[in-house]
Design a protein around this motif. Structure first.
Motif, PDB file in Angstrom:
ATOM      1  N   VAL A   1      -4.565   7.847  -1.528  1.00 56.66           N
ATOM      2  CA  VAL A   1      -3.927   6.589  -1.917  1.00 56.66           C
ATOM      3  C   VAL A   1      -4.032   5.623  -0.740  1.00 56.66           C
ATOM      4  O   VAL A   1      -3.513   5.903   0.344  1.00 56.66           O
ATOM      5  CB  VAL A   1      -2.448   6.800  -2.301  1.00 56.66           C
ATOM      6  N   PRO A   2      -4.702   4.480  -0.899  1.00 57.18           N
ATOM      7  CA  PRO A   2      -4.901   3.567   0.227  1.00 57.18           C
ATOM      8  C   PRO A   2      -3.601   2.926   0.691  1.00 57.18           C
ATOM      9  O   PRO A   2      -2.718   2.620  -0.120  1.00 57.18           O
ATOM     10  CB  PRO A   2      -5.872   2.522  -0.326  1.00 57.18           C
ATOM     11  N   GLU A   3      -3.502   2.728   1.994  1.00 59.48           N
ATOM     12  CA  GLU A   3      -2.349   2.030   2.563  1.00 59.48           C
ATOM     13  C   GLU A   3      -2.454   0.530   2.320  1.00 59.48           C
ATOM     14  O   GLU A   3      -1.449  -0.174   2.238  1.00 59.48           O
ATOM     15  CB  GLU A   3      -2.271   2.311   4.068  1.00 59.48           C
ATOM     16  N   PHE A   4      -3.685   0.045   2.208  1.00 60.89           N
ATOM     17  CA  PHE A   4      -3.929  -1.382   2.052  1.00 60.89           C
ATOM     18  C   PHE A   4      -4.564  -1.666   0.682  1.00 60.89           C
ATOM     19  O   PHE A   4      -5.084  -0.770   0.017  1.00 60.89           O
ATOM     20  CB  PHE A   4      -4.851  -1.886   3.166  1.00 60.89           C
ATOM     21  N   ASN A   5      -4.546  -2.931   0.292  1.00 61.85           N
ATOM     22  CA  ASN A   5      -5.110  -3.339  -0.989  1.00 61.85           C
ATOM     23  C   ASN A   5      -6.628  -3.188  -1.019  1.00 61.85           C
ATOM     24  O   ASN A   5      -7.308  -3.366  -0.009  1.00 61.85           O
ATOM     25  CB  ASN A   5      -4.766  -4.799  -1.282  1.00 61.85           C
ATOM     26  N   ASP A   6      -7.141  -2.890  -2.200  1.00 59.33           N
ATOM     27  CA  ASP A   6      -8.558  -2.961  -2.510  1.00 59.33           C
ATOM     28  C   ASP A   6      -8.756  -4.036  -3.578  1.00 59.33           C
ATOM     29  O   ASP A   6      -7.805  -4.464  -4.230  1.00 59.33           O
ATOM     30  CB  ASP A   6      -9.073  -1.630  -3.074  1.00 59.33           C
ATOM     31  N   LEU A   7     -10.007  -4.448  -3.775  1.00 59.79           N
ATOM     32  CA  LEU A   7     -10.334  -5.362  -4.859  1.00 59.79           C
ATOM     33  C   LEU A   7     -10.877  -4.580  -6.048  1.00 59.79           C
ATOM     34  O   LEU A   7     -11.733  -3.707  -5.904  1.00 59.79           O
ATOM     35  CB  LEU A   7     -11.365  -6.404  -4.406  1.00 59.79           C
ATOM     36  N   TRP A   8     -10.356  -4.916  -7.218  1.00 59.83           N
ATOM     37  CA  TRP A   8     -10.777  -4.302  -8.468  1.00 59.83           C
ATOM     38  C   TRP A   8     -11.221  -5.401  -9.435  1.00 59.83           C
ATOM     39  O   TRP A   8     -10.838  -6.577  -9.277  1.00 59.83           O
ATOM     40  CB  TRP A   8      -9.626  -3.518  -9.093  1.00 59.83           C
ATOM     41  N   MET A   9     -12.003  -5.035 -10.426  1.00 62.82           N
ATOM     42  CA  MET A   9     -12.464  -6.006 -11.407  1.00 62.82           C
ATOM     43  C   MET A   9     -12.383  -5.426 -12.814  1.00 62.82           C
ATOM     44  O   MET A   9     -12.442  -4.212 -13.013  1.00 62.82           O
ATOM     45  CB  MET A   9     -13.895  -6.461 -11.090  1.00 62.82           C
ATOM     46  N   SER A  10     -12.225  -6.322 -13.783  1.00 62.51           N
ATOM     47  CA  SER A  10     -12.189  -5.930 -15.186  1.00 62.51           C
ATOM     48  C   SER A  10     -12.862  -7.029 -15.999  1.00 62.51           C
ATOM     49  O   SER A  10     -12.760  -8.212 -15.657  1.00 62.51           O
ATOM     50  CB  SER A  10     -10.744  -5.729 -15.650  1.00 62.51           C
ATOM     51  N   ARG A  11     -13.538  -6.635 -17.079  1.00 63.69           N
ATOM     52  CA  ARG A  11     -14.211  -7.594 -17.948  1.00 63.69           C
ATOM     53  C   ARG A  11     -13.550  -7.614 -19.327  1.00 63.69           C
ATOM     54  O   ARG A  11     -13.102  -6.584 -19.829  1.00 63.69           O
ATOM     55  CB  ARG A  11     -15.692  -7.240 -18.088  1.00 63.69           C
TER      56      ARG A  11
ATOM     57  N   THR B   1     -14.861  -3.135  -1.059  1.00 66.58           N
ATOM     58  CA  THR B   1     -13.632  -2.457  -0.647  1.00 66.58           C
ATOM     59  C   THR B   1     -13.891  -1.303   0.321  1.00 66.58           C
ATOM     60  O   THR B   1     -14.921  -0.639   0.275  1.00 66.58           O
ATOM     61  CB  THR B   1     -12.873  -1.918  -1.866  1.00 66.58           C
ATOM     62  N   THR B   2     -12.921  -1.083   1.190  1.00 67.06           N
ATOM     63  CA  THR B   2     -12.933   0.031   2.133  1.00 67.06           C
ATOM     64  C   THR B   2     -11.566   0.693   2.102  1.00 67.06           C
ATOM     65  O   THR B   2     -10.548   0.022   1.855  1.00 67.06           O
ATOM     66  CB  THR B   2     -13.228  -0.426   3.564  1.00 67.06           C
ATOM     67  N   PHE B   3     -11.513   1.971   2.346  1.00 63.72           N
ATOM     68  CA  PHE B   3     -10.235   2.674   2.347  1.00 63.72           C
ATOM     69  C   PHE B   3      -9.379   2.259   3.533  1.00 63.72           C
ATOM     70  O   PHE B   3      -8.154   2.199   3.449  1.00 63.72           O
ATOM     71  CB  PHE B   3     -10.480   4.185   2.380  1.00 63.72           C
ATOM     72  N   GLU B   4     -10.015   1.950   4.663  1.00 63.01           N
ATOM     73  CA  GLU B   4      -9.296   1.724   5.917  1.00 63.01           C
ATOM     74  C   GLU B   4      -8.749   0.307   6.063  1.00 63.01           C
ATOM     75  O   GLU B   4      -7.797   0.092   6.823  1.00 63.01           O
ATOM     76  CB  GLU B   4     -10.220   2.007   7.106  1.00 63.01           C
ATOM     77  N   HIS B   5      -9.340  -0.682   5.379  1.00 66.99           N
ATOM     78  CA  HIS B   5      -8.997  -2.078   5.622  1.00 66.99           C
ATOM     79  C   HIS B   5      -8.427  -2.743   4.373  1.00 66.99           C
ATOM     80  O   HIS B   5      -8.534  -2.219   3.261  1.00 66.99           O
ATOM     81  CB  HIS B   5     -10.229  -2.848   6.098  1.00 66.99           C
TER      82      HIS B   5
END
Length: 201
Positions: free
Chosen positions: A24-34, A51-55
């Protein structure tokens, strides 16, 4: 902090959803949906090229030309999280590799981007890491030119001694909304553009 394409069929947003391996990432990732032809949004997928797990990758804004601008947060040499703007372009249904946005610098922190639908200008926040976000964050604007992006200028007519942030333009392009003194404010957009747009030629 979602952004939706001008045709209303692609949405990019923040999430801390678990990775396939259970992390579970500590920081946000970018996701997309159509949006499907049936009017139902499809299963979200992580924007793998960005996206990266660390940033931190968050606060996306998408132009009608398929350019995505977003915030990236990463630790500096002292462990303090720094924030800069990056951008990527939609290519064949996915986003290409990201690059630091030309207006973003190591000197300042930058965030809260809002890219116009035609991609001609970008409003964002900038602050002094050393002095603090709440004490120094202000709204800035930069315009796309033939040879790149103009030098950002502060929206001094809107900025205050407190934090000024969260800019967004109304769908009809008439109003600029933002946060000032913990309150939502709205001003006519065109006078702001006229005042700060660099002279042509």
């Amino acid at each position: 902090e979602p952004t939706v394409s001008t045709d209303g069929r692609l949405m990019v947003f923040n999430s801390r959803r678990p990775y396939p391996d259970g992390r579970v990432p500590e920081f946000n990732d970018l996701w997309m949906s159509r949006l499907g032809t049936d009017g139902i949004w499809g299963e979200p997928s992580r924007v793998e090229t960005i996206t990266t797990f660390e940033h931190e990758e968050s606060y996306p804004t998408l132009s009608g030309t398929g350019e995505l601008v977003y915030l990236t947060g990463y630790p500096d040499e002292g462990g303090t999280i720094r924030y800069d703007l990056y951008h990527a372009r939609l290519q064949g249904g996915s986003f290409g590799p990201p690059e630091r946005h030309p207006i973003s610098t190591r000197r300042w922190g930058e965030g809260d981007p809002w890219l116009s639908a035609d991609g001609s200008f970008l409003i964002f926040t900038r602050w002094d890491h050393a002095a603090g976000w709440a004490e120094t964050t202000d709204l800035y604007i930069s315009f796309r030119q033939a040879d790149g992006w103009s030098e950002p200028t502060a929206l001094t007519e809107l900025n205050s001694d407190g934090p000024d942030f969260g800019a967004a333009v109304s769908p009809d392009g008439q109003w600029l909304h933002y946060r000032r003194d913990s309150r939502f404010r709205s001003v006519a957009l065109q006078p702001v553009l006229d005042r700060h747009r660099p002279p042509s030629g």
